[in-house]
Design a protein around this motif. Structure first.
Motif, PDB file in Angstrom:
ATOM      1  N   VAL A 131       0.895  -1.249   0.090  1.00  0.00           N
ATOM      2  CA  VAL A 131      -0.015  -0.122   0.076  1.00  0.00           C
ATOM      3  C   VAL A 131       0.878   1.262   0.077  1.00  0.00           C
ATOM      4  CG1 VAL A 131      -1.847   1.387   1.336  1.00  0.00           C
ATOM      5  CG2 VAL A 131      -1.742  -1.365   1.232  1.00  0.00           C
ATOM      6  N   ASN A 132       0.677   2.193  -1.079  1.00  0.00           N
ATOM      7  CA  ASN A 132       1.415   3.358  -1.184  1.00  0.00           C
ATOM      8  C   ASN A 132       0.622   4.431  -0.724  1.00  0.00           C
ATOM      9  OD1 ASN A 132       3.990   1.850  -2.156  1.00  0.00           O
ATOM     10  ND2 ASN A 132       2.686   1.983  -4.382  1.00  0.00           N
ATOM     11  N   ILE A 133       1.532   5.527  -0.192  1.00  0.00           N
ATOM     12  CA  ILE A 133       0.565   6.534   0.473  1.00  0.00           C
ATOM     13  C   ILE A 133       1.074   7.925  -0.437  1.00  0.00           C
ATOM     14  CG2 ILE A 133       0.185   7.978   2.378  1.00  0.00           C
ATOM     15  CD1 ILE A 133      -0.499   5.042   2.823  1.00  0.00           C
ATOM     16  N   GLY A 134      -0.159   8.037  -1.185  1.00  0.00           N
ATOM     17  CA  GLY A 134       0.175   9.343  -2.139  1.00  0.00           C
ATOM     18  C   GLY A 134      -0.442  10.675  -1.598  1.00  0.00           C
ATOM     19  N   THR A 135      -1.114  11.528  -2.356  1.00  0.00           N
ATOM     20  CA  THR A 135      -1.695  12.816  -1.457  1.00  0.00           C
ATOM     21  C   THR A 135      -2.725  13.313  -2.599  1.00  0.00           C
ATOM     22  OG1 THR A 135      -1.365  14.979  -1.010  1.00  0.00           O
ATOM     23  CG2 THR A 135       0.183  14.290  -2.946  1.00  0.00           C
ATOM     24  N   ALA A 136      -3.618  13.755  -2.077  1.00  0.00           N
ATOM     25  CA  ALA A 136      -4.759  14.442  -2.990  1.00  0.00           C
ATOM     26  C   ALA A 136      -4.329  15.788  -3.452  1.00  0.00           C
ATOM     27  CB  ALA A 136      -5.858  14.652  -1.926  1.00  0.00           C
ATOM     28  N   VAL A 137      -3.077  16.236  -2.993  1.00  0.00           N
ATOM     29  CA  VAL A 137      -2.742  17.473  -3.546  1.00  0.00           C
ATOM     30  C   VAL A 137      -2.227  17.376  -4.904  1.00  0.00           C
ATOM     31  CG1 VAL A 137      -0.594  19.247  -3.637  1.00  0.00           C
ATOM     32  CG2 VAL A 137      -1.606  18.193  -1.453  1.00  0.00           C
ATOM     33  N   SER A 138      -2.045  15.976  -5.502  1.00  0.00           N
ATOM     34  CA  SER A 138      -1.427  15.986  -6.956  1.00  0.00           C
ATOM     35  C   SER A 138      -2.915  15.984  -7.771  1.00  0.00           C
ATOM     36  CB  SER A 138      -0.882  14.550  -7.095  1.00  0.00           C
ATOM     37  OG  SER A 138      -1.630  13.482  -6.635  1.00  0.00           O
ATOM     38  N   ARG A 139      -3.814  16.003  -7.003  1.00  0.00           N
ATOM     39  CA  ARG A 139      -5.276  15.709  -8.203  1.00  0.00           C
ATOM     40  C   ARG A 139      -5.259  17.098  -8.779  1.00  0.00           C
ATOM     41  NH1 ARG A 139      -4.298  11.797  -7.023  1.00  0.00           N
ATOM     42  NH2 ARG A 139      -5.439  10.105  -6.002  1.00  0.00           N
ATOM     43  N   GLN A 174      -2.220  28.861   9.594  1.00  0.00           N
ATOM     44  CA  GLN A 174      -3.211  29.722   8.650  1.00  0.00           C
ATOM     45  C   GLN A 174      -3.607  28.942   7.495  1.00  0.00           C
ATOM     46  OE1 GLN A 174      -0.322  33.021   7.620  1.00  0.00           O
ATOM     47  NE2 GLN A 174      -0.839  34.090   9.305  1.00  0.00           N
ATOM     48  N   ILE A 175      -2.528  27.958   7.323  1.00  0.00           N
ATOM     49  CA  ILE A 175      -2.767  27.085   6.007  1.00  0.00           C
ATOM     50  C   ILE A 175      -4.072  26.071   6.320  1.00  0.00           C
ATOM     51  CG2 ILE A 175      -1.922  25.080   4.568  1.00  0.00           C
ATOM     52  CD1 ILE A 175       0.619  26.567   4.589  1.00  0.00           C
ATOM     53  N   GLU A 176      -3.701  25.508   7.833  1.00  0.00           N
ATOM     54  CA  GLU A 176      -4.845  24.489   8.189  1.00  0.00           C
ATOM     55  C   GLU A 176      -6.552  25.181   8.360  1.00  0.00           C
ATOM     56  OE1 GLU A 176      -3.752  23.323  11.972  1.00  0.00           O
ATOM     57  OE2 GLU A 176      -2.194  21.800  11.338  1.00  0.00           O
ATOM     58  N   ALA A 177      -6.222  26.495   8.464  1.00  0.00           N
ATOM     59  CA  ALA A 177      -7.558  26.991   8.584  1.00  0.00           C
ATOM     60  C   ALA A 177      -8.149  27.290   7.251  1.00  0.00           C
ATOM     61  CB  ALA A 177      -7.741  28.490   9.319  1.00  0.00           C
ATOM     62  N   GLN A 178      -7.391  27.502   6.353  1.00  0.00           N
ATOM     63  CA  GLN A 178      -7.764  27.992   4.696  1.00  0.00           C
ATOM     64  C   GLN A 178      -8.056  26.568   4.256  1.00  0.00           C
ATOM     65  OE1 GLN A 178      -4.457  29.037   2.277  1.00  0.00           O
ATOM     66  NE2 GLN A 178      -5.926  29.988   0.862  1.00  0.00           N
ATOM     67  N   GLU A 179      -7.254  25.413   4.422  1.00  0.00           N
ATOM     68  CA  GLU A 179      -7.777  24.086   3.945  1.00  0.00           C
ATOM     69  C   GLU A 179      -9.146  23.863   4.320  1.00  0.00           C
ATOM     70  OE1 GLU A 179      -3.499  22.213   2.938  1.00  0.00           O
ATOM     71  OE2 GLU A 179      -4.393  21.958   4.774  1.00  0.00           O
ATOM     72  N   GLY A 239     -16.324  19.485   5.868  1.00  0.00           N
ATOM     73  CA  GLY A 239     -16.143  20.864   7.163  1.00  0.00           C
ATOM     74  C   GLY A 239     -15.109  20.446   8.030  1.00  0.00           C
ATOM     75  N   ARG A 240     -14.235  19.604   7.836  1.00  0.00           N
ATOM     76  CA  ARG A 240     -13.202  19.488   8.965  1.00  0.00           C
ATOM     77  C   ARG A 240     -11.868  18.858   8.098  1.00  0.00           C
ATOM     78  NH1 ARG A 240     -12.234  14.227  10.212  1.00  0.00           N
ATOM     79  NH2 ARG A 240     -13.983  12.800  10.090  1.00  0.00           N
ATOM     80  N   ARG A 241     -10.596  18.913   8.986  1.00  0.00           N
ATOM     81  CA  ARG A 241      -9.546  18.250   8.310  1.00  0.00           C
ATOM     82  C   ARG A 241      -9.532  16.855   8.749  1.00  0.00           C
ATOM     83  NH1 ARG A 241      -5.173  21.374   6.724  1.00  0.00           N
ATOM     84  NH2 ARG A 241      -3.471  19.765   7.712  1.00  0.00           N
ATOM     85  N   GLY A 242      -8.932  16.001   8.020  1.00  0.00           N
ATOM     86  CA  GLY A 242      -9.037  14.762   8.337  1.00  0.00           C
ATOM     87  C   GLY A 242      -7.775  14.150   9.433  1.00  0.00           C
ATOM     88  N   LEU A 243      -8.127  13.071  10.163  1.00  0.00           N
ATOM     89  CA  LEU A 243      -7.581  12.526  11.279  1.00  0.00           C
ATOM     90  C   LEU A 243      -6.754  11.389  10.646  1.00  0.00           C
ATOM     91  CD1 LEU A 243     -10.191  12.941  14.029  1.00  0.00           C
ATOM     92  CD2 LEU A 243      -8.140  14.141  13.667  1.00  0.00           C
ATOM     93  N   PRO A 244      -5.773  11.090  11.039  1.00  0.00           N
ATOM     94  CA  PRO A 244      -5.203   9.475  10.677  1.00  0.00           C
ATOM     95  C   PRO A 244      -6.248   8.342  10.909  1.00  0.00           C
ATOM     96  CG  PRO A 244      -3.613  10.736  12.052  1.00  0.00           C
ATOM     97  CD  PRO A 244      -4.779  11.381  12.016  1.00  0.00           C
ATOM     98  N   SER A 245      -6.949   8.645  11.816  1.00  0.00           N
ATOM     99  CA  SER A 245      -7.968   7.398  11.976  1.00  0.00           C
ATOM    100  C   SER A 245      -9.193   7.404  10.796  1.00  0.00           C
ATOM    101  CB  SER A 245      -8.938   7.581  13.212  1.00  0.00           C
ATOM    102  OG  SER A 245      -9.307   8.842  13.277  1.00  0.00           O
ATOM    103  N   GLY A 259     -13.788  15.420   0.170  1.00  0.00           N
ATOM    104  CA  GLY A 259     -14.294  16.011  -1.048  1.00  0.00           C
ATOM    105  C   GLY A 259     -13.449  17.271  -1.251  1.00  0.00           C
ATOM    106  N   TRP A 260     -12.260  17.547  -0.634  1.00  0.00           N
ATOM    107  CA  TRP A 260     -11.352  18.478  -0.695  1.00  0.00           C
ATOM    108  C   TRP A 260     -10.760  18.828  -2.250  1.00  0.00           C
ATOM    109  CZ3 TRP A 260      -5.616  18.756  -1.176  1.00  0.00           C
ATOM    110  CH2 TRP A 260      -5.151  19.899  -1.142  1.00  0.00           C
ATOM    111  N   SER A 261     -10.285  17.587  -2.992  1.00  0.00           N
ATOM    112  CA  SER A 261     -10.066  17.704  -4.357  1.00  0.00           C
ATOM    113  C   SER A 261     -10.992  18.095  -5.316  1.00  0.00           C
ATOM    114  CB  SER A 261      -9.255  16.390  -4.592  1.00  0.00           C
ATOM    115  OG  SER A 261      -9.915  15.406  -4.488  1.00  0.00           O
ATOM    116  N   LEU A 262     -12.310  17.873  -5.048  1.00  0.00           N
ATOM    117  CA  LEU A 262     -13.304  18.199  -6.017  1.00  0.00           C
ATOM    118  C   LEU A 262     -13.635  19.970  -5.898  1.00  0.00           C
ATOM    119  CD1 LEU A 262     -16.085  15.506  -4.825  1.00  0.00           C
ATOM    120  CD2 LEU A 262     -14.340  15.489  -6.828  1.00  0.00           C
ATOM    121  N   ARG A 263     -13.015  20.559  -5.123  1.00  0.00           N
ATOM    122  CA  ARG A 263     -13.303  22.015  -4.653  1.00  0.00           C
ATOM    123  C   ARG A 263     -12.109  22.856  -5.118  1.00  0.00           C
ATOM    124  NH1 ARG A 263     -17.443  23.235  -1.090  1.00  0.00           N
ATOM    125  NH2 ARG A 263     -16.758  25.450  -1.310  1.00  0.00           N
ATOM    126  N   THR A 264     -10.918  22.295  -5.142  1.00  0.00           N
ATOM    127  CA  THR A 264      -9.690  23.035  -5.205  1.00  0.00           C
ATOM    128  C   THR A 264      -9.186  22.979  -6.522  1.00  0.00           C
ATOM    129  OG1 THR A 264      -8.386  21.115  -4.617  1.00  0.00           O
ATOM    130  CG2 THR A 264      -8.858  22.628  -2.680  1.00  0.00           C
TER     131      THR A 264
END
Length: 254
Positions: A136-144, A204-209, A216-222, A249-254
């Motif tokens: 299992v590889n861990i990527g990022t939604a940033v690349s979307r 500041q970045i966390e609040a913006q994201e 409506g919230r940032r994710g958790l490792p869980s 749903g973050w990558s659908l909006r950014t």
């Protein structure tokens, strides 16, 4: 079949297992009966995690070192005699505007995000073939989407996703499944840790994201770990070559 039964007696390697998603993954696997070898550069953090579960063993290593993959597999198989799961979680990234492009910084990101997983997969193949294990590889939604300032981080993680699909085909004949998760903004300490941002800027970045996430919230490792375990589980024996985006749903909006 319960997770306890699924993972009982199995062996896993989790890179970057001393914090964030990697730490949570290692603890979950150990809780369900697996023996886990975790890597990281900080001996202190590794010891803190391994102290939480007797079946977690620390292995101090720099993922950028091309010999790390072979050393990890040798350590896991010599201790426990098998290998069932590899989680390529270790990552490198930092904000990098075009005017600040430096070859060594870009090379360092590539070494951790592309070369290190490749070397570990190469080293782990014989052992995973014996157990018909999983990666299992861990990527990022940033690349979307476009990623100004984070272009090379996103690009190297996008490369890991391409490797995921290619490895899934190459390793299918060995019975080894390869999948990936692409997390969105998660409370994992990555902004101040991996990214090296000052605390004020990170907040500041966390609040913006958070404002950009439809749920409506940032994710958790869980939020991420159960999917890593599902993708790695032998219960999902017909699932390979998939990249699952988990981002509220973050990558659908950014």
């Amino acid at each position: 079949m319960t997770q306890e039964h699924t993972w009982q007696g199995t062996v896993a390697i989790v890179t970057g297992g001393s914090s964030g998603i990697g730490k949570a993954t290692a603890l979950a696997l150990a809780e369900h009966g697996a023996k886990v070898l975790i890597t990281g550069r900080s001996e202190e953090k590794l010891q803190e995690v391994s102290a939480l579960k007797k079946t977690i063993e620390p292995f101090q290593a720099d993922s950028a070192d091309p010999e790390t993959g072979e050393r990890l597999v040798a350590e896991a198989t010599s201790q426990w005699g098998r290998l069932d799961l590899v989680v390529n979680n270790a990552g490198a990234g930092q904000p990098l505007p075009i005017d600040a492009y430096e070859a060594d910084v870009i090379a360092s990101m590539s070494a951790v995000n592309i070369i290190a997983p490749s070397q570990l997969v190469k080293a782990a193949r014989p052992a995973l073939r014996e157990t018909r294990g999983a990666i299992v590889n861990i990527g990022t939604a940033v690349s979307r989407n476009a990623a100004p300032m984070l272009a090379h981080y996103a690009a190297t993680k996008a490369a890991l996703e391409h490797l995921t699909r290619s490895w899934a085909i190459e390793l299918a004949g060995d019975g080894i499944r390869v999948n990936a998760v692409a997390p969105g903004p998660v409370k994992s300490g990555a902004l101040t840790g991996m990214m090296g941002l000052p605390e004020v800027i990170a907040r500041q970045i966390e609040a913006q994201e958070t404002d950009q996430i439809p749920l409506g919230r940032r994710g958790l490792p869980s939020d991420i770990v159960p999917w890593i375990l599902q993708l790695g589980s032998p219960e999902n024996a017909w699932l390979t070559g998939q990249i699952l985006t988990i981002d509220g749903g973050w990558s659908l909006r950014t």
